[in-house]
Scaffold this active site. Structure first.
Site, PDB file in Angstrom:
ATOM      1  N   CYS A   1     -18.673 -37.774  59.153  1.00 51.86           N
ATOM      2  CA  CYS A   1     -19.008 -39.176  59.454  1.00 51.86           C
ATOM      3  C   CYS A   1     -20.437 -39.395  59.924  1.00 51.86           C
ATOM      4  O   CYS A   1     -21.163 -40.175  59.313  1.00 51.86           O
ATOM      5  CB  CYS A   1     -18.041 -39.708  60.500  1.00 51.86           C
ATOM      6  SG  CYS A   1     -16.337 -39.482  60.011  1.00 51.86           S
TER       7      CYS A   1
ATOM      8  N   VAL B   1      -7.785 -40.776  57.397  1.00 51.67           N
ATOM      9  CA  VAL B   1      -7.678 -42.189  57.756  1.00 51.67           C
ATOM     10  C   VAL B   1      -6.412 -42.798  57.150  1.00 51.67           C
ATOM     11  O   VAL B   1      -5.629 -43.446  57.844  1.00 51.67           O
ATOM     12  CB  VAL B   1      -8.945 -42.942  57.295  1.00 51.67           C
ATOM     13  CG1 VAL B   1      -8.765 -44.440  57.422  1.00 51.67           C
ATOM     14  CG2 VAL B   1     -10.154 -42.487  58.106  1.00 51.67           C
TER      15      VAL B   1
ATOM     16  N   PHE C   1     -19.846 -38.504  75.137  1.00 54.54           N
ATOM     17  CA  PHE C   1     -20.826 -38.193  74.084  1.00 54.54           C
ATOM     18  C   PHE C   1     -22.187 -37.811  74.650  1.00 54.54           C
ATOM     19  O   PHE C   1     -23.224 -38.076  74.065  1.00 54.54           O
ATOM     20  CB  PHE C   1     -20.917 -39.333  73.057  1.00 54.54           C
ATOM     21  CG  PHE C   1     -19.794 -39.232  72.067  1.00 54.54           C
ATOM     22  CD1 PHE C   1     -18.483 -39.459  72.467  1.00 54.54           C
ATOM     23  CD2 PHE C   1     -20.020 -38.846  70.760  1.00 54.54           C
ATOM     24  CE1 PHE C   1     -17.437 -39.306  71.592  1.00 54.54           C
ATOM     25  CE2 PHE C   1     -18.968 -38.686  69.872  1.00 54.54           C
ATOM     26  CZ  PHE C   1     -17.681 -38.918  70.292  1.00 54.54           C
TER      27      PHE C   1
ATOM     28  N   THR D   1     -15.215 -46.015  54.827  1.00 54.15           N
ATOM     29  CA  THR D   1     -16.512 -46.475  55.321  1.00 54.15           C
ATOM     30  C   THR D   1     -17.395 -46.751  54.116  1.00 54.15           C
ATOM     31  O   THR D   1     -17.714 -45.845  53.349  1.00 54.15           O
ATOM     32  CB  THR D   1     -17.155 -45.406  56.213  1.00 54.15           C
ATOM     33  OG1 THR D   1     -16.246 -45.127  57.267  1.00 54.15           O
ATOM     34  CG2 THR D   1     -18.457 -45.890  56.802  1.00 54.15           C
TER      35      THR D   1
ATOM     36  N   ARG E   1     -11.119 -40.586  65.853  1.00 52.04           N
ATOM     37  CA  ARG E   1     -11.755 -39.262  65.804  1.00 52.04           C
ATOM     38  C   ARG E   1     -10.750 -38.270  65.246  1.00 52.04           C
ATOM     39  O   ARG E   1      -9.572 -38.305  65.636  1.00 52.04           O
ATOM     40  CB  ARG E   1     -12.135 -38.792  67.214  1.00 52.04           C
ATOM     41  CG  ARG E   1     -13.228 -39.577  67.881  1.00 52.04           C
ATOM     42  CD  ARG E   1     -13.190 -39.344  69.377  1.00 52.04           C
ATOM     43  NE  ARG E   1     -11.911 -39.783  69.938  1.00 52.04           N
ATOM     44  CZ  ARG E   1     -11.472 -39.467  71.159  1.00 52.04           C
ATOM     45  NH1 ARG E   1     -12.185 -38.704  71.949  1.00 52.04           N
ATOM     46  NH2 ARG E   1     -10.299 -39.905  71.599  1.00 52.04           N
TER      47      ARG E   1
HETATM   48  C1  UGA Z   1     -16.503 -39.944  64.615  1.00 49.12           C
HETATM   49  C2  UGA Z   1     -16.408 -41.112  65.595  1.00 49.12           C
HETATM   50  O1  UGA Z   1     -16.319 -40.605  66.930  1.00 49.12           O
HETATM   51  C3  UGA Z   1     -15.182 -41.969  65.293  1.00 49.12           C
HETATM   52  O2  UGA Z   1     -15.168 -43.096  66.150  1.00 49.12           O
HETATM   53  C4  UGA Z   1     -15.252 -42.442  63.820  1.00 49.12           C
HETATM   54  O3  UGA Z   1     -14.089 -43.166  63.451  1.00 49.12           O
HETATM   55  C5  UGA Z   1     -15.358 -41.217  62.916  1.00 49.12           C
HETATM   56  O4  UGA Z   1     -16.528 -40.456  63.274  1.00 49.12           O
HETATM   57  C6  UGA Z   1     -15.453 -41.705  61.482  1.00 49.12           C
HETATM   58  O5  UGA Z   1     -16.416 -42.404  61.164  1.00 49.12           O
HETATM   59  O6  UGA Z   1     -14.527 -41.474  60.709  1.00 49.12           O
HETATM   60  P1  UGA Z   1     -15.320 -37.548  64.367  1.00 49.12           P
HETATM   61  O7  UGA Z   1     -16.389 -37.269  63.358  1.00 49.12           O
HETATM   62  O8  UGA Z   1     -13.907 -37.256  64.023  1.00 49.12           O
HETATM   63  O9  UGA Z   1     -15.368 -39.109  64.802  1.00 49.12           O
HETATM   64  O10 UGA Z   1     -15.645 -36.688  65.647  1.00 49.12           O
HETATM   65  P2  UGA Z   1     -16.328 -36.901  67.070  1.00 49.12           P
HETATM   66  O11 UGA Z   1     -15.336 -36.605  68.130  1.00 49.12           O
HETATM   67  O12 UGA Z   1     -17.035 -38.176  67.162  1.00 49.12           O
HETATM   68  O13 UGA Z   1     -17.383 -35.702  67.064  1.00 49.12           O
HETATM   69  C7  UGA Z   1     -18.439 -35.651  66.102  1.00 49.12           C
HETATM   70  C8  UGA Z   1     -19.306 -34.443  66.351  1.00 49.12           C
HETATM   71  O14 UGA Z   1     -20.112 -34.638  67.516  1.00 49.12           O
HETATM   72  C9  UGA Z   1     -18.559 -33.131  66.574  1.00 49.12           C
HETATM   73  O15 UGA Z   1     -19.224 -32.108  65.857  1.00 49.12           O
HETATM   74  C10 UGA Z   1     -18.661 -32.904  68.060  1.00 49.12           C
HETATM   75  O16 UGA Z   1     -18.607 -31.544  68.402  1.00 49.12           O
HETATM   76  C11 UGA Z   1     -20.032 -33.492  68.347  1.00 49.12           C
HETATM   77  N1  UGA Z   1     -20.205 -33.950  69.761  1.00 49.12           N
HETATM   78  C12 UGA Z   1     -19.406 -34.931  70.269  1.00 49.12           C
HETATM   79  C13 UGA Z   1     -21.222 -33.411  70.543  1.00 49.12           C
HETATM   80  O17 UGA Z   1     -21.980 -32.533  70.100  1.00 49.12           O
HETATM   81  N2  UGA Z   1     -21.390 -33.874  71.827  1.00 49.12           N
HETATM   82  C14 UGA Z   1     -20.605 -34.837  72.353  1.00 49.12           C
HETATM   83  O18 UGA Z   1     -20.822 -35.213  73.539  1.00 49.12           O
HETATM   84  C15 UGA Z   1     -19.580 -35.383  71.563  1.00 49.12           C
END
Ligand code: UGA
Length: 463
Positions: free
Chosen positions: A283, A11, A272, A120, A159
């Site tokens: 997160c 961040v 998502f 956060t 992300r």
């Molecule tokens: C997440 C949020 O998306 C961000 O908006 C936020 O700023 C961040 O947390 C944070 O709080 O710092 P991030 O953890 O980097 O971001 O990753 P994501 O892209 O959200 O994915 C999170 C997890 O969910 C991954 O393991 C991904 O593989 C999984 N995922 C995502 C799924 O299993 N299915 C989906 O449809 C989408």
């Protein structure tokens, strides 16, 4: 504007590079000298696409230091973006935030400085940071800090893996403060992003449909809660589709089609809704736990958020259950895992599903082989107990394997020459843990294709 950012993690560093790109002068402070040396040498301590190029481009407006005295005095805005790791009871550990706030207070000088919580933090932390700054200021300067600083919250929605894109082209910017002057300073700081008036970096073109970015300017507590509400909602959206995936498997429906047909409702949205082994990362797990912990302090239960957490954990055990369904015996079998990072385009391993899955397989007596195109070195350092099973050669994952599981949907695995590896497997079983491969293509090649739900699809040649 003169900006100071404390903490050079995902961040802090992304914020620094993007604000420098907008034309602000940014000083980055980190107490880790190695990180600062790396950054001074023009390298980044994190893996994030395009950040190295952008860092080089804005180097003249970036200063890296371990010394608060270099960055804080005279700053218009100080961002605190330090780590807030999870404690045993689910609440975040705020010791680094406290230490950073105390150091900032000692060095405040000049006009109004807006001190922004970018980490956060639990709801109410803005007031807590305000109190720490006030006390430390008085202790150090010997008088009250009248008009010297104001605290604001500016939650981060980037992300990992898309950090620069999400920062330059966000869906919204949220700023919260109980002080109007600091809201004005922050909207001025972000003006370039709000009205999208900057020239996009060549590697990060502006999305065609993007207009002005909405600004949510609100009070401190509301801004703090937006962050938790958003992350918990995204987490439960993923758990929801995983719960639907289970019933889709039971009734013989195709969850990918169900997700598509559901997500096209504009009120729901299609993002998502990708089913699979579920979320990991620093997160969603931490923030949902913190939300539940905060609610408990107010005698409130959060059954929906708790259920989302439970479903997510269950997905990891499901991998082993599905392999058991197919192989009957796991003991002595060789299982290859493709992907260790919690998602593609990052080397972050925090709460990665792969770690739990590998551990569960070993507990069952399986032999495992682990691969990741980017996170392997970090895995070696951070997971010494599992590191002996790592390989840098993808062919080792397939060689003599009874099954290969795709845990992270890296594009390298999607584009893999699957044809080449099949003959070396003992049993050509692929468990697509992210619904990211083409079942048609793999079964055509002779693989038995499996997801976390529904019956296995046999190879076409043998069908
Ligand atoms: C997440 C949020 O998306 C961000 O908006 C936020 O700023 C961040 O947390 C944070 O709080 O710092 P991030 O953890 O980097 O971001 O990753 P994501 O892209 O959200 O994915 C999170 C997890 O969910 C991954 O393991 C991904 O593989 C999984 N995922 C995502 C799924 O299993 N299915 C989906 O449809 C989408």
């Amino acid at each position: 504007m003169k900006v100071c950012v404390v903490g050079t993690g995902y961040v802090g560093l992304t914020t620094s590079v993007c604000l420098a790109y907008l034309g602000h002068d940014v000083t980055c402070i980190d107490l880790d000298e190695r990180k600062i040396d790396t950054l001074r040498a023009g390298h980044t301590p994190i893996y994030e696409p395009f950040i190295d190029q952008l860092l080089e481009q804005v180097a003249a407006r970036l200063t890296f230091t371990t010394d608060y005295a270099v960055g804080v005095p005279g700053a218009d805005v100080v961002f605190i973006a330090v780590q807030t790791p999870q404690l045993g009871n689910g609440s975040p550990d705020l010791q680094y935030l406290r230490a950073a706030a105390e150091s900032v207070a000692q060095h405040l000088a000049g006009g109004l400085t807006v001190v922004v919580n970018k980490s956060t933090v639990p709801i109410g932390s803005g007031n807590w940071v305000d109190a720490i700054l006030r006390e430390a200021y008085e202790r150090h300067h010997g008088h009250r800090p009248d008009g010297q600083f104001a605290v604001a919250s500016n939650p981060e929605f980037l992300r990992e893996g898309n950090a620069l894109h999400d920062t330059l082209y966000p869906d919204r910017i949220v700023i919260g403060s109980d002080n109007q002057a600091s809201l004005d300073v922050l909207s001025q700081l972000y003006r370039g992003i709000l009205n999208q008036s900057f020239t996009p970096p060549t590697s990060l073109p502006r999305p065609a449909a993007l207009g002005a970015v909405p600004l949510v300017s609100t009070d401190l507590a509301s801004a703090e809660l937006v962050k938790y509400a958003a992350n918990a909602f995204l987490a439960l959206k993923i758990s929801y589709i995983n719960e639907i995936a289970a019933i889709a498997g039971a009734v013989g429906a195709d969850v990918a089609e169900v997700a598509r047909g559901t997500g096209l409702d504009a009120r729901i949205g299609s993002r998502f809704l990708q089913p699979g082994v579920g979320w990991g990362g620093s997160c969603f797990g931490k923030d949902t736990a913190a939300l539940v912990a905060t609610a408990a302090e107010y005698n409130l239960a959060m059954p929906i958020v708790n259920a989302a957490r439970e479903v997510n954990q269950r997905q990891r055990t499901r991998v082993v259950d599905r392999l058991l369904d197919e192989l009957r015996i796991i003991k002595g079998r060789k299982i290859g895992l493709l992907g260790l990072a919690f998602k593609p385009d990052t080397d972050d391993l925090r709460d990665s599903p792969a770690i739990d899955i590998a551990t569960l397989l070993l507990e069952r007596g399986a032999r495992i082989s682990l691969h990741d195109p980017v996170a392997a070195d970090r895995f070696q350092r951070e997971q010494p107990d599992l590191a002996a099973h790592l390989t840098h050669r993808i062919e080792d994952v397939f060689d003599d394997a009874d099954a290969v599981v795709v845990v992270t949907d890296w594009s390298q695995y999607l584009d893999l020459d699957w044809d080449k590896f099949l003959p070396s497997m003992r049993c050509p079983l692929v468990l697509d843990g992210r619904h990211c491969l083409s079942a048609d293509r793999l079964t055509e090649l002779g693989y038995r294709y499996l997801t976390l739900t529904g019956p296995a699809i046999p190879p076409r040649s043998n069908a």
